[in-house]
Write a protein that holds these residues in place. Structure first.
Motif, PDB file in Angstrom:
ATOM      1  N   VAL A 269      26.131 -35.067   4.984  1.00  0.00           N
ATOM      2  CA  VAL A 269      27.468 -35.301   5.535  1.00  0.00           C
ATOM      3  C   VAL A 269      28.488 -34.509   4.720  1.00  0.00           C
ATOM      4  CG1 VAL A 269      29.302 -37.014   5.860  1.00  0.00           C
ATOM      5  CG2 VAL A 269      26.949 -37.563   6.503  1.00  0.00           C
ATOM      6  N   GLY A 270      28.341 -34.569   3.393  1.00  0.00           N
ATOM      7  CA  GLY A 270      29.219 -33.806   2.514  1.00  0.00           C
ATOM      8  C   GLY A 270      29.046 -32.312   2.699  1.00  0.00           C
ATOM      9  N   VAL A 271      27.813 -31.857   2.856  1.00  0.00           N
ATOM     10  CA  VAL A 271      27.541 -30.427   3.043  1.00  0.00           C
ATOM     11  C   VAL A 271      28.205 -29.919   4.323  1.00  0.00           C
ATOM     12  CG1 VAL A 271      25.734 -28.722   3.505  1.00  0.00           C
ATOM     13  CG2 VAL A 271      25.394 -30.459   1.738  1.00  0.00           C
ATOM     14  N   THR A 272      28.026 -30.641   5.419  1.00  0.00           N
ATOM     15  CA  THR A 272      28.636 -30.222   6.686  1.00  0.00           C
ATOM     16  C   THR A 272      30.157 -30.189   6.580  1.00  0.00           C
ATOM     17  OG1 THR A 272      26.793 -31.122   7.980  1.00  0.00           O
ATOM     18  CG2 THR A 272      28.864 -30.763   9.135  1.00  0.00           C
TER      19      THR A 272
ATOM     20  N   SER B  55      23.339 -27.451  -2.552  1.00  0.00           N
ATOM     21  CA  SER B  55      22.692 -28.579  -1.866  1.00  0.00           C
ATOM     22  C   SER B  55      21.174 -28.414  -1.851  1.00  0.00           C
ATOM     23  CB  SER B  55      23.220 -28.714  -0.435  1.00  0.00           C
ATOM     24  OG  SER B  55      22.757 -27.657   0.386  1.00  0.00           O
ATOM     25  N   ILE B  56      20.689 -27.176  -1.736  1.00  0.00           N
ATOM     26  CA  ILE B  56      19.243 -26.926  -1.768  1.00  0.00           C
ATOM     27  C   ILE B  56      18.669 -27.275  -3.138  1.00  0.00           C
ATOM     28  CG2 ILE B  56      17.500 -25.103  -1.755  1.00  0.00           C
ATOM     29  CD1 ILE B  56      19.018 -23.790   0.527  1.00  0.00           C
ATOM     30  N   LEU B  57      19.368 -26.859  -4.197  1.00  0.00           N
ATOM     31  CA  LEU B  57      18.901 -27.172  -5.551  1.00  0.00           C
ATOM     32  C   LEU B  57      18.828 -28.677  -5.775  1.00  0.00           C
ATOM     33  CD1 LEU B  57      20.854 -24.570  -7.745  1.00  0.00           C
ATOM     34  CD2 LEU B  57      18.452 -24.505  -7.069  1.00  0.00           C
TER      35      LEU B  57
ATOM     36  N   MET C 111      16.714 -30.580   6.508  1.00  0.00           N
ATOM     37  CA  MET C 111      17.976 -31.227   6.826  1.00  0.00           C
ATOM     38  C   MET C 111      19.152 -30.556   6.132  1.00  0.00           C
ATOM     39  SD  MET C 111      16.649 -35.177   6.529  1.00  0.00           S
ATOM     40  CE  MET C 111      18.295 -35.777   6.167  1.00  0.00           C
ATOM     41  N   ALA C 112      18.959 -30.137   4.881  1.00  0.00           N
ATOM     42  CA  ALA C 112      20.035 -29.501   4.120  1.00  0.00           C
ATOM     43  C   ALA C 112      20.472 -28.192   4.757  1.00  0.00           C
ATOM     44  CB  ALA C 112      19.594 -29.278   2.674  1.00  0.00           C
ATOM     45  N   VAL C 113      19.498 -27.347   5.112  1.00  0.00           N
ATOM     46  CA  VAL C 113      19.827 -26.063   5.736  1.00  0.00           C
ATOM     47  C   VAL C 113      20.495 -26.276   7.087  1.00  0.00           C
ATOM     48  CG1 VAL C 113      18.887 -23.896   6.638  1.00  0.00           C
ATOM     49  CG2 VAL C 113      17.942 -24.881   4.540  1.00  0.00           C
TER      50      VAL C 113
END
Length: 465
Positions: A86-89, A111-113, A165-167
């Protein structure tokens, strides 16, 4: 009247306008362009669980219950990643609106790390606690072993699911929802194929029953991750491996993600705890009742994804326009999403009513079970307009970064009201499974009222990321 209801110029009060407004056709086209792949992706994601349930249905009610029992414990462990995304988007969409491509890519890389490290630890914990979590979810003697096997296999590959999901969350932030759609299509096709081969053992493959469904899901998820990562290779891709920046942690970016994701973590915990408590109420009604509930939840989950896809579009457009300093357009796109949601809910209402017997028959050939499901699906149809609209409003608020209010709303409606009303209606009043579904209706109506009031109040406009 209909034209006025959908017109862009009726969606915002004149004093709030900050510049030229798009015409109605252009505005709805922009929303639909992002929403269509997102809706398709969400539907396909829902189909992953549905496919497993359908294809193990031939093994008996115990298999349906076993796969269904794993849903809430699995989502509880995934809550951290749902929240962080949610934060990433929100951050990526804001950076896209600001024209900061480098910042968007740094956000994805960070976010990937974080996801890679956390998902390994959470996956190990999920496998270790699998038995206890499934007993807490209400697993009975005939379902506990296959449910545990399914849960442990899927949880062992949690990093694969979490990284995908992150990507996809970052791609949604820039409005590129077609990437996630292609990822989900590929994962589903592989999942269905492997289900066919592994559940009952065909063409020389071993008969693995419920374990086969879990292995098929894992293989499908691996393919989905590959497709998501490949989207970051082309030079013209807005999100690109070449623009990830330094390998070291970027504190300002992590802080922005954490500030939004932290509240979303709380929201996800409230959601999953509420859902587990609610599922426990139904599990105590017996394996047959839970199997009927699980079949009906497949339809509810499928219709939920329609609203969820629209919410993705609203989240992206709200965030991007806040980044452009055009909160008026953010308001407009939030309301456009809700109007599209109302149209979708009318279609879903009709489909649910007309296809309720056929839908239940996809999962079981037990006439008594089909009859119970058909009755529940009528209640599910009534839920549609409230569910779809509240999901879109929640997505719009998340896109603006107003995750704290959404979390508080979930605490009250999902973690408290749904299980409380479920127990009251199903057990105390003796209404059984139907009573538990009336509790969902109460939850959805309350959520829509609270979220709609918050969006209309406009406090989310001033949130900085």
């Amino acid at each position: 009247m209909i034209r006025r209801f959908f017109s862009v110029h009726t969606l915002i009060k004149p004093p709030l306008i900050r510049g030229e407004l798009p015409d109605s056709r252009s505005a709805y086209s922009a929303a639909f362009k992002i929403a269509a792949p997102a809706v398709s992706e969400m539907v396909l994601m829902s189909l992953v669980g549905m496919i497993d349930t359908v294809m193990v249905g031939g093994l008996g009610a115990y298999a349906i219950a076993a796969v269904g029992l794993t849903n809430q414990p699995r989502f509880l462990f995934m809550a951290l990643f749902f929240a962080m995304n949610v934060g990433v988007t929100a951050v990526v969409s804001r950076r896209k609106g600001e024209g900061n491509r480098s910042g968007a890519n740094v956000c994805l890389f960070q976010s990937i790390l974080i996801t890679g490290a956390m998902s390994v630890a959470v996956g190990i914990l999920a496998v270790a606690l699998s038995g206890q979590m499934l007993l807490l979810a209400g697993a009975k003697d005939d379902a506990i072993l296959p449910a545990t096997q399914y849960f442990q296999i899927v949880s062992s590959f949690m990093p694969v699911t979490a990284l995908t999901m992150a990507v996809n969350a970052a791609q949604r932030g820039v409005g590129n929802t077609s990437i996630a759609f292609r990822s989900s299509v590929s994962a589903n096709l592989v999942n269905m194929t492997m289900n066919y081969l592994l559940i009952e053992g065909r063409f020389g493959f071993p008969r693995l029953e419920v374990r086969g469904a879990a292995i098929a899901t894992v293989i499908g998820n691996c393919v989905g991750l590959l497709i998501a990562l490949l989207s970051l290779i082309p030079k013209d891709s807005y999100l690109n491996f070449r623009l990830f920046g330094k390998l070291s942690p970027d504190i300002p970016t992590i802080t922005s993600i954490s500030r939004i994701g932290g509240n979303a973590v709380v929201e996800q915990i409230f959601l999953r705890v509420g859902f587990m408590l609610y599922a426990r109420v139904i599990a105590d009604l017996g394996t047959s009742a839970f199997a009927a509930h699980q079949i009906s939840m497949q339809m509810l989950g499928l219709t939920f994804t329609i609203g969820d896809g629209l919410a993705v579009a609203c989240s992206s457009l709200v965030g991007q326009n806040l980044g452009k300093k055009r909160p008026d357009l953010s308001i407009i796109y939030g309301k456009i999403g809700q109007r599209l949601a109302l149209c979708a809910s009318a279609v879903m209402f009709s489909v649910a009513i007309l296809s309720r017997y056929a839908f239940a028959g996809m999962f079981t050939d037990d006439p008594a079970l089909i009859e119970v499901c058909a009755g529940i699906l009528i209640i599910m149809a009534v839920i549609q307009p409230f569910q779809t609209s509240q999901v879109v409003m929640a997505g719009s608020l998340r896109g603006a970064g107003d995750t704290r209010f959404v979390a508080i709303t979930m605490l009250f409606t999902v973690a408290i009201m749904r299980p409380l009303c479920g127990y009251l209606f199903a057990v105390t009043f003796g209404w059984g499974l139907a009573g538990a579904w009336y509790a969902i209706l109460v939850d959805q109506i309350l959520r829509l009222y609270l979220l709609q009031k918050r969006f209309g109040g406009g406090k989310w406009i001033g949130i900085n990321l």
